[in-house]
Enzyme design. Structure first.
Site, mmCIF file in Angstrom:
data_model
loop_
_atom_site.group_PDB
_atom_site.id
_atom_site.type_symbol
_atom_site.label_atom_id
_atom_site.label_comp_id
_atom_site.label_asym_id
_atom_site.label_seq_id
_atom_site.Cartn_x
_atom_site.Cartn_y
_atom_site.Cartn_z
ATOM 1 N N GLN A 252 -13.304 -1.467 -3.098
ATOM 2 C CA GLN A 252 -13.832 -0.320 -3.840
ATOM 3 C C GLN A 252 -15.063 -0.652 -4.684
ATOM 4 O OE1 GLN A 252 -9.555 0.706 -5.099
ATOM 5 N NE2 GLN A 252 -10.595 2.666 -5.221
ATOM 6 N N ASN B 237 -0.586 -4.321 -3.247
ATOM 7 C CA ASN B 237 -0.794 -3.149 -4.083
ATOM 8 C C ASN B 237 -0.300 -1.888 -3.385
ATOM 9 O OD1 ASN B 237 -2.313 -1.570 -6.265
ATOM 10 N ND2 ASN B 237 -3.166 -0.734 -4.374
ATOM 11 N N GLU B 238 0.612 -1.183 -4.035
ATOM 12 C CA GLU B 238 1.009 0.165 -3.597
ATOM 13 C C GLU B 238 1.356 0.235 -2.115
ATOM 14 O OE1 GLU B 238 -1.848 3.073 -4.941
ATOM 15 O OE2 GLU B 238 -1.409 2.687 -7.039
ATOM 16 N N TYR C 255 0.709 6.798 -13.045
ATOM 17 C CA TYR C 255 -0.341 7.714 -13.493
ATOM 18 C C TYR C 255 0.183 9.040 -14.023
ATOM 19 C CZ TYR C 255 -4.032 5.012 -11.055
ATOM 20 O OH TYR C 255 -4.912 4.056 -10.638
ATOM 21 N N GLU D 179 -1.430 0.114 -13.312
ATOM 22 C CA GLU D 179 -2.584 1.027 -13.204
ATOM 23 C C GLU D 179 -2.185 2.327 -13.858
ATOM 24 O OE1 GLU D 179 -4.252 1.998 -9.335
ATOM 25 O OE2 GLU D 179 -4.327 -0.111 -8.753
ATOM 26 N N GLU E 227 -13.688 5.666 -4.187
ATOM 27 C CA GLU E 227 -12.297 6.105 -4.303
ATOM 28 C C GLU E 227 -11.732 6.477 -2.924
ATOM 29 O OE1 GLU E 227 -10.412 5.666 -6.914
ATOM 30 O OE2 GLU E 227 -8.707 6.612 -5.950
ATOM 31 N N TRP E 228 -11.690 5.476 -2.031
ATOM 32 C CA TRP E 228 -11.093 5.631 -0.703
ATOM 33 C C TRP E 228 -11.633 6.883 0.011
ATOM 34 C CZ3 TRP E 228 -9.716 0.969 0.090
ATOM 35 C CH2 TRP E 228 -9.164 0.208 -0.946
ATOM 36 N N PHE F 261 -12.974 7.908 -11.554
ATOM 37 C CA PHE F 261 -11.889 7.412 -12.397
ATOM 38 C C PHE F 261 -12.402 6.444 -13.467
ATOM 39 C CE2 PHE F 261 -9.154 9.004 -9.059
ATOM 40 C CZ PHE F 261 -7.930 9.225 -9.672
#
Ligand SMILES: *[C@@H]1O[C@H](CO)[C@@H](O)[C@H](O)[C@H]1NC(C)=O
Ligand SMILES: *[C@@H]1O[C@H](CO)[C@@H](O)[C@H](O)[C@H]1NC(C)=O
Ligand SMILES: *[C@@H]1O[C@H](CO)[C@@H](O)[C@H](O)[C@H]1NC(C)=O
Ligand SMILES: *[C@@H]1O[C@H](CO)[C@@H](O)[C@H](O)[C@H]1NC(C)=O
Ligand SMILES: *[C@@H]1O[C@H](CO)[C@@H](O)[C@H](O)[C@H]1NC(C)=O
Ligand SMILES: *[C@@H]1O[C@H](CO)[C@@H](O)[C@H](O)[C@H]1NC(C)=O
Ligand SMILES: *[C@@H]1O[C@H](CO)[C@@H](O)[C@H](O)[C@H]1NC(C)=O
Ligand SMILES: *[C@@H]1O[C@H](CO)[C@@H](O)[C@H](O)[C@H]1NC(C)=O
Ligand SMILES: *[C@@H]1O[C@H](CO)[C@@H](O)[C@H](O)[C@H]1NC(C)=O
Ligand SMILES: *[C@@H]1O[C@H](CO)[C@@H](O)[C@H](O)[C@H]1NC(C)=O
Length: 585
Positions: A125, A272-273, A404, A486, A543-544, A552
């Site tokens: 990113q 991650n995630e 989040y 995050e 952002e993808w 963000f």
């Protein structure tokens, strides 16, 4: 080092002077280059042939853009004029600190001295420098360059923040705001351009310098091994996370990283995630090899590989670095039943089970899937062996959650039971529907302030955070500390702003950080052991699939200016302020 890779094709025929394009076509079919056509009978080359990193780009991605700055630049001194905080904003929900002089400091609240608060970014990113110094392509280079309409406005991350050459400036700027920790991720395909095999020493040296720069500024480097940018060769060779072959490759990569940086890095995240990247499968048809696993099952094959790869990397990491703190990063919002009906209660439990519980139940509770997930996956996945279960169970030193937001869950129209028995239901296999508004009886209001339309999953739901943190502590952490790995907010329509001062004044994001941090202090005062938090993100970035169309960052980056200047937004001062007030000195 020579950035080459011997591609051994185990088959009969002959070919001395091999045309690489042809050879690649037949050995690792297909990609978009090949227009989706599978070669049924990959024959053909008894003679090993050399495929270099440049070939991968030429064959699979095509040309990429490069930045105006293509060598590492030194940090400039952050001028004191850019460190003047913004004027106060007005908030009501929580009592506040000195930026809100009418309200006193709450003496029941504090962050311990060693609480690590910081900011986060991720390799693909922010780094840019797509082909620099030997980086091999990742699946995201195909998503951005080849897959039609995958990313808003066809944005790519070829240049992005150019952090690869500007990291010294970036670290100096976060240090000037007093942050204690920086969460960065390594690009697997920089370190191993083919995902396996040769190690690219230029990449090793690069991250060495990033880590050393953090230490020079007294910032704790927190390193994530995998943040979605899967080496493309692994996807095209065996389906990436769809195949258990990735386990050995991931562990070998982890070993390289631990050996290179383990003397200075004590906080590690493996993946991650996983919920998000596993649900990215199946990849878009026609651009990657289709490994003929039914689409609905693909995420769970991925999840199985993740549990094996993470847990083995964890065990290796603890052997190599006994004092390290190693975990993986969970994600997901707090889950609230829409009404008091039994069906909604069941739906909420299934939502936990198929999201956080998919990974957290094996890792923190049992070594194996929970009953709801198992009822589904046991129809097509092999069971874990006893040894694997033991390796998985307990393979995390803290509970790290990307926390989040929050959302409501409720039963499918046909009811949970009918959905569970019908694989054609669009909510199968989770069989929990979701909403961002209260029920009609409760007025149908939004659960909280909307963020940007391109982040429709994200609302400001900070009031739910204390309950959320208690839930994580009570359900999974089992006495381990918790980190909010995050959190952050997309200011609505920020990408459409054009006046610098307008962009930098981000009131909803600022109120998000204000209220989020106070909600965290409430939970901590009630005994939840939160040891750190990492705001997403240190600055605007790629952002993808939303590209640069959603923001963000706590810093603005002018992507139209070739120098890519960075500016602090008001929210960054708010985030810093809470630690000025509440962290023990
Ligand atoms: C790949 O193979 C197919 C089928 O043989 C052929 O039509 C195509 O042109 C080849 N592509 C390349 C890039 O060589
Ligand atoms: C495959 O190639 C054909 C002919 O060039 C083209 O019409 C089609 O859009 C291509 N498909 C993909 C998925 O690129
Ligand atoms: C993105 O690229 C595709 C394929 O080249 C093109 O058809 C489309 O118009 C582009 N979209 C935008 C928003 O530029
Ligand atoms: C992959 O193959 C399976 C089984 O043939 C098929 O059901 C599925 O639609 C294919 N997926 C993609 C993304 O092409
Ligand atoms: C781990 O920490 C202990 C206690 O602080 C220390 O004595 C030991 O030397 C450390 N071990 C390593 C390998 O750093
Ligand atoms: C649901 O239950 C809670 C707690 O018992 C109660 O406060 C609330 O009024 C109930 N809501 C509805 C819509 O019945
Ligand atoms: C999910 O909820 C929406 C809104 O109530 C509804 O329209 C939709 O049909 C539900 N989906 C299923 C599969 O039950
Ligand atoms: C299963 O769900 C699909 C999609 O909602 C529906 O068309 C079908 O009738 C359902 N089958 C049964 C047996 O209920
Ligand atoms: C961004 O940079 C461009 C090119 O230098 C400039 O025209 C524009 O005004 C800048 N935008 C902001 C918001 O500073
Ligand atoms: C201060 O914090 C405590 C613990 O979170 C809370 O119970 C109390 O209401 C707060 N005080 C004020 C004035 O808000």
């Amino acid at each position: 080092m020579s950035r080459t890779f011997l591609l051994l094709v185990a088959a009969a025929a002959v070919a001395q002077a091999v045309d690489k394009r042809q050879a690649f076509n037949q050995s690792i079919p297909p990609t978009t280059t090949l227009n989706g056509s599978v070669i049924e009978n990959p024959t053909a080359f008894a003679t090993p042939f050399v495929l270099n990193v440049e070939d991968l780009w030429d064959l699979l991605v095509g040309p990429v853009s490069s930045a105006s700055i293509t060598t590492t630049i030194s940090a400039t001194t952050v001028p004191s004029s850019s460190l003047i905080p913004p004027p106060p904003l007005y908030y009501s929900p929580f009592p506040s600190g000195q930026q809100y002089p009418m309200e006193p400091k709450n003496e029941s609240w504090s962050f311990p001295k060693d609480f690590w608060w910081g900011v986060a970014g991720a390799a693909y990113q922010i780094e840019g420098a797509a082909k620099s110094e030997g980086r091999g392509p990742s699946v995201w280079d195909v998503f951005t360059h080849r897959v039609t309409d995958f990313v808003v406005n066809n944005y790519t991350a070829d240049i992005s923040n150019n952090n690869y050459y500007m990291y010294k400036e970036d670290i100096a700027r976060i240090a000037a705001m007093g942050v204690k920790a920086y969460s960065l991720t390594l690009s697997w395909s920089r370190i191993m351009p083919f995902g396996r095999g040769p190690v690219n020493q230029e990449a090793i040296a690069h991250y060495n310098d990033v880590i050393n720069t953090c230490i020079e500024y007294d910032i704790i480097p927190i390193v994530t091994l995998f943040h979605w940018d899967l080496p493309l060769v692994l996807q095209d060779t065996y389906g990436g996370w769809l195949s258990e072959q990735i386990v050995a490759d991931f562990v070998a990569y982890a070993k390289v990283a631990f050996a290179a940086y383990g003397d200075r890095v004590t906080y590690w995240f493996t993946v991650n995630e996983a919920i998000v990247f596993c649900n990215e499968y199946p990849y878009p048809a026609g651009y990657f090899k289709n490994f003929t696993i039914p689409n609905q099952q693909q995420p769970f094959h991925c999840g199985q590989s993740v549990l094996l790869a993470h847990s083995q990397a964890y065990r290796l990491g603890k052997e190599m670095m006994p004092n390290a703190t190693i975990a993986y990063k969970n994600n997901g919002g707090y889950k609230i039943p829409l009404t008091n009906s039994t069906g909604d209660a069941v739906a909420v439990q299934r939502a936990w089970d198929f999201n956080e519980g998919w990974f957290s139940d094996p890792i923190y509770l049992t070594g194996d899937y929970n009953e709801n997930v198992k009822a589904y996956v046991s129809t097509f996945l092999r069971p874990f062996t006893e040894g694997e279960k033991q390796t998985i169970l307990g393979s995390a030193d803290l509970y790290a959650h990307d926390a989040y937001t929050a959302q409501f869950y409720f039963a499918p129209d046909v009811g949970v039971a009918a959905c569970v028995n019908n694989a054609s239901n669009s909510l199968f296999p989770t069989c929990a529907n979701t909403s961002y508004t209260y029920s009609a009886q409760d007025g149908g209001w939004a659960i909280g302030a909307y963020s940007d339309p391109l982040a429709s999953w994200l609302h400001k739901t900070t009031d739910w955070l204390p309950a959320f943190l208690h839930y994580l502590a009570d359900t999974w952490a089992g006495g381990r500390p918790i980190a909010v790995s995050e959190f952050g907010f997309a200011e609505p329509f920020e990408a459409q702003k054009t006046v610098l001062q307008d962009i930098l004044y981000d009131p909803i994001r600022t109120s998000y950080y204000h209220d989020y941090m106070r909600a965290m202090l409430i939970a901590m005062s009630e005994g939840v052991n939160v040891v750190g938090c990492l705001a997403w993100s240190l600055y605007d970035n790629f952002e993808w699939s939303s590209g640069f169309a959603v923001k963000f960052g706590m810093q603005y980056v002018n992507f139209s200016d070739p120098a890519l200047p960075r500016y602090y937004k008001a929210s960054f001062f708010e985030y810093k302020n809470v630690f000025d007030i509440y962290q023990e000195k």
